[in-house]
Design an enzyme around this catalytic site. Structure first.
Site, PDB file in Angstrom:
ATOM      1  CG  ASP A  93      -2.830   4.271  -6.746  1.00 30.96           C
ATOM      2  OD1 ASP A  93      -1.823   2.969  -6.180  1.00 30.96           O
ATOM      3  OD2 ASP A  93      -2.786   5.156  -5.386  1.00 30.96           O
ATOM      4  CG  ASN A 266       1.070   4.525  -3.392  1.00 31.63           C
ATOM      5  OD1 ASN A 266       2.400   4.063  -4.101  1.00 31.63           O
ATOM      6  ND2 ASN A 266      -0.160   4.279  -3.809  1.00 31.63           N
TER       7      ASN A 266
END
Length: 323
Positions: A93, A266
């Site tokens: 990420d 997320n």
């Protein structure tokens, strides 16, 4: 080079395509410890859900790339030994450079995000395209970001909303597999700020809808989408913490986005605050404890229930390996 397929992992292409077609989203869950990894796989096994595990460049620096991937491999093998099917991706990420993405791919990651959102448009395209060209050689999927999420101290006023026409041009120029858009979410503990009437603003569903018209079938990613359960905020404060204010994204807004073209959501802060709340409580109730296992088992159970709830909320429960 460590091939992610040898670890029992998949990339995100198939799971996000099915999520788009099925009108749901796959939860992408941050981890920094073995307890979180086990809780994620506990929930995925119980709910029959695909899952994406998020690791930051900082975690790779802390644990080393090899150990990060091997932790996830161990959890995959545990579930399979228990007779459960697994569909999991390991995703870097907010990779900030080409080299960070290359190192993650070489270390067994099946998906990477290159975050060039702070760059001028053409520089973001060039960096993203370079990462895509390398990643696709190894069938690793790539996520990029266009627009900028707000800062928790500034709220929606600091947002640079993603322009759908720009998003379409960006995707076509880069060949990226998914795109994080700024549609009203925010990193940090203050996701939304009430308006003058006291009501929370809604996400920009119009931007999502227009992007779906321009990029039919293309998966969008929602960052900064934690709901921040008030009971956990209260527990942190009750047992010595200091969170003066917290405002998450209402669950109904996240669920609505997941029913559109948002295929990956997320979730970081919800995991952090849930684990911290229960850790503080257990330590306060056991002041003489010297063994961290007095709280790790409790936090694993609390996180498992949180992640199960997220899978149900996003509609990914029972969607394992469809199609």
């Amino acid at each position: 080079m460590l091939d992610y397929r040898s670890l029992g992992l998949v990339n995100t292409r198939g799971m996000l395509r099915r999520a788009y077609e099925g009108g749901y989203a796959v939860p992408a869950l941050y981890f920094i410890s073995a307890e979180q990894v086990n809780a994620i796989f506990d929930a995925a096994g119980e709910e029959g859900s695909p899952v994406i595990l998020l690791a930051s460049p900082n975690l790779r620096g802390q644990l080393g790339g090899f150990l990060t991937a091997r932790m996830v491999q161990g959890a995959v093998e545990r579930l399979r030994a228990e007779g459960l099917a697994v569909e999991a991706a390991l995703h870097l990420d907010h990779g900030k450079s080409y080299q960070q993405c290359v190192e993650a791919i070489e270390g067994g990651f099946s998906s990477v995000m290159i975050d060039g959102s702070a760059l001028p448009f053409e520089e973001n395209i060039a960096l993203t395209r370079r990462v895509v060209e390398y990643a696709h050689r190894y069938d690793v999927t790539v996520e990029a970001e266009l627009g900028a999420l707000g800062d928790e101290h500034l709220g929606a006023d600091s947002l640079d909303y993603t322009d759908p026409e720009g998003a379409a041009a960006f995707v076509r120029a880069t060949g990226v597999d998914s795109l994080a858009m700024a549609v009203g979410t925010c990193h940090g503990m203050v996701k939304l700020r009430p308006g003058p009437d006291g009501r929370l603003p809604e996400l920009r569903y119009d931007l999502l809808a227009r992007t779906a018209e321009l990029l039919p079938g293309f998966p969008i990613v929602l960052h900064g989408a934690s709901c921040l359960p008030p009971e956990c905020v209260a527990m942190v404060n009750r047992y010595g913490g200091r969170i003066p204010a917290a405002a998450g994204i209402p669950e109904e807004q996240v669920a609505r986005a997941a029913g559109m073209n948002v295929c990956k959501v997320n979730i970081a802060s919800d995991g952090w605050i849930t684990a911290m709340a229960h850790t503080r409580r257990v330590l306060a109730e056991n002041p003489g404890a010297i063994d961290c296992r007095v709280f790790t088992g409790v936090t694993r159970g609390a996180l498992r229930e949180l992640y199960r709830h997220k899978m149900q909320l996003l509609g990914s429960a029972g969607r394992l390996g469809e199609g």
